[in-house]
Design an enzyme around this catalytic site. Structure first.
Site, PDB file in Angstrom:
ATOM      1  N   ASP A   1       3.898  -5.805  -0.022  1.00  0.00           N
ATOM      2  CA  ASP A   1       4.552  -4.639  -0.601  1.00  0.00           C
ATOM      3  C   ASP A   1       6.059  -4.840  -0.723  1.00  0.00           C
ATOM      4  O   ASP A   1       6.750  -5.024   0.279  1.00  0.00           O
ATOM      5  CB  ASP A   1       4.267  -3.417   0.266  1.00  0.00           C
ATOM      6  CG  ASP A   1       4.678  -2.113  -0.387  1.00  0.00           C
ATOM      7  OD1 ASP A   1       4.994  -2.127  -1.591  1.00  0.00           O
ATOM      8  OD2 ASP A   1       4.688  -1.086   0.297  1.00  0.00           O
TER       9      ASP A   1
ATOM     10  N   ASP B   1       7.833  -2.351  -8.353  1.00  0.00           N
ATOM     11  CA  ASP B   1       7.076  -1.931  -7.185  1.00  0.00           C
ATOM     12  C   ASP B   1       5.666  -2.509  -7.206  1.00  0.00           C
ATOM     13  O   ASP B   1       4.753  -1.934  -7.795  1.00  0.00           O
ATOM     14  CB  ASP B   1       7.025  -0.395  -7.168  1.00  0.00           C
ATOM     15  CG  ASP B   1       6.371   0.162  -5.925  1.00  0.00           C
ATOM     16  OD1 ASP B   1       6.181  -0.601  -4.953  1.00  0.00           O
ATOM     17  OD2 ASP B   1       6.055   1.362  -5.915  1.00  0.00           O
TER      18      ASP B   1
END
Length: 429
Positions: A106, A313
């Site tokens: 992430d 992202d």
């Protein structure tokens, strides 16, 4: 037809990426790339060692998760917490001897963590692999309370006080992270050896040894944070790799991608656009979109509506665009897909029923960023998700958007943080 085993063969030639690392400041890099690489797969794909049971049941659920994450990231800029909805996993080794860990990856998170033994089913969620047991590692060490490393957690709101070890002889640094999806993790901030690949070991990697979990049950062993704050893996290893890293997210149905630390010595295959932190918040990486084309035709979108930029992202599934560019993209895409029936729904607006169609033609979608960098999205992997256009509306024009992981598929995304730029290389996995 190729078997799933064949499709899961690692597509990266490790010799192009590896270095010999004995400590964070002691490295002998290869001349072609000063970095290290590890295999990366889609957590719901055939290459996943332990396929997650947390797969979204529909595009509507994926869209909901994506919107929750986007909303939470915006609130985090004001409140200072972490968030994750990531769907890519990377396999690394932790401890000495190295124990394989399958971690969610992430760029919207900083502090890495794994579930640690002893931890019962009440305090930790069940995972496919055995819990990491620090008592069996010769290189594990809890970070002392009062140390500079422990104090640094306070500024990023990850601190959770101090606790005594089992013998009552040492005060250990506590950490906590709260995520937008409801997951909360707590434990001991620790040092350990992290193995990226055989012979490639990063000593004194700081991570959370988790003993208390609340929320999600996705069967992964933990999370690897790739954000821009001090707790992340790229920042911890910046003395060696310059803070640079890259990854390639493979298509869901086949193949294996990679995560690599460091930048290649030859970047001629990349196209670069400027990259900055979001609102001076170190975790998130921001780029500016300037245009969109569908089927080779540039859409007529006023440049000013892109001023908010896009947060890059990889933990967000779907890309979010301001209202005007999203409406233009949706209209052009629908026109190009007029041969296929739309599925009526109040929850999502551009999904198709492909039942009975043997050949489906999906138009090429390209995104143009600052500096005239145009990136052709992979078709159909980078455009459609479960038969739906993998974009949604982020809000009013000038509002910040998100570049999600569907659009990143098969691209090598090179984060040159010190150089302030993001690179794209097509067809990398």
């Amino acid at each position: 037809m190729a078997s799933p085993l064949f499709l899961c063969i690692l597509l990266v030639v490790f010799g192009s990426y590896l270095s010999t690392i004995s400590a964070a400041g002691d490295v002998t890099p290869r001349p072609d790339r000063a970095g290290a690489a590890a295999p990366l797969v889609h957590r719901h794909g055939p290459c996943a060692k332990s396929p997650s049971t947390d797969k979204p049941s529909s595009f509507a659920e994926a869209l909901h998760r994506s919107r929750v994450r986007a909303d939470y990231i915006m609130s985090r800029a004001l409140r200072g917490r972490d968030t994750t909805t990531t769907i890519e996993v990377v396999t690394l080794g932790l401890g000495t001897p190295a124990v394989e860990q399958v971690l969610l990856m992430d760029t919207g998170s900083d502090l890495s963590w794994v579930q640690c033994a002893p931890c019962n089913s009440t305090d930790c969620y069940p995972q496919k692999d055995p819990l990491f047991d620090p008592r069996k590692s010769s290189t594990y060490a809890p970070i002392p309370c009062g140390s500079d490393l422990c104090k640094s957690l306070q500024s990023d709101h990850f601190d959770n006080g101090c606790s005594m070890n089992g013998n009552g002889t040492q005060s250990q640094c506590g950490y906590r992270v709260e995520y937008g999806g409801g997951l909360k993790t707590r434990g001991v901030y620790s040092n350990e050896a992290l193995t990226m690949a055989p012979g490639v070991v990063i000593k004194d990697f700081h991570f959370g040894c988790a003993y208390k979990q609340i929320g999600s049950d996705d069967k992964s062993d933990g999370l690897l944070g790739l954000g821009g704050a001090p707790e992340s893996l790229p920042v911890q290893t910046s003395a060696v790799y310059g803070g640079s890293f890259s990854y390639c997210l493979p298509p869901v149905s086949s193949g294996t991608g990679f995560l690599a630390l460091g930048a290649p010595s030859n970047t001629s295959g990349f196209s670069f656009t400027p990259m900055t932190p979001f609102m001076d918040y170190a975790t998130f990486y921001l780029v500016k979109l300037t245009g969109i084309s569908v089927g080779g035709k540039q859409l007529r979108i006023p440049p000013k509506v892109f001023e908010g930029g896009l947060i890059v992202d990889c933990g967000n599934i779907i890309s979010h665009l301001p209202s005007t560019p999203y409406a233009e993209l949706q209209s052009a895409f629908r026109a190009a897909m007029a041969a296929y029936p739309l599925i009526p729904s109040d929850e999502y607006d551009t999904c198709y029923n492909f039942t009975g169609y043997s050949n489906i033609t999906v138009p090429k979608v390209a995104l143009t960023f600052t500096g005239g960098v145009t990136v052709d999205l992979d078709v159909p992997n980078g455009v459609l998700l479960d038969g739906c256009l993998a974009f949604t509306e982020s809000g009013l024009d000038d509002y910040v958007g998100f570049l999600g992981n569907v659009q990143m598929r098969t691209l090598e995304m090179l984060y040159d943080v010190r150089g302030g730029r993001l690179g794209f290389r097509a067809g990398a996995c």
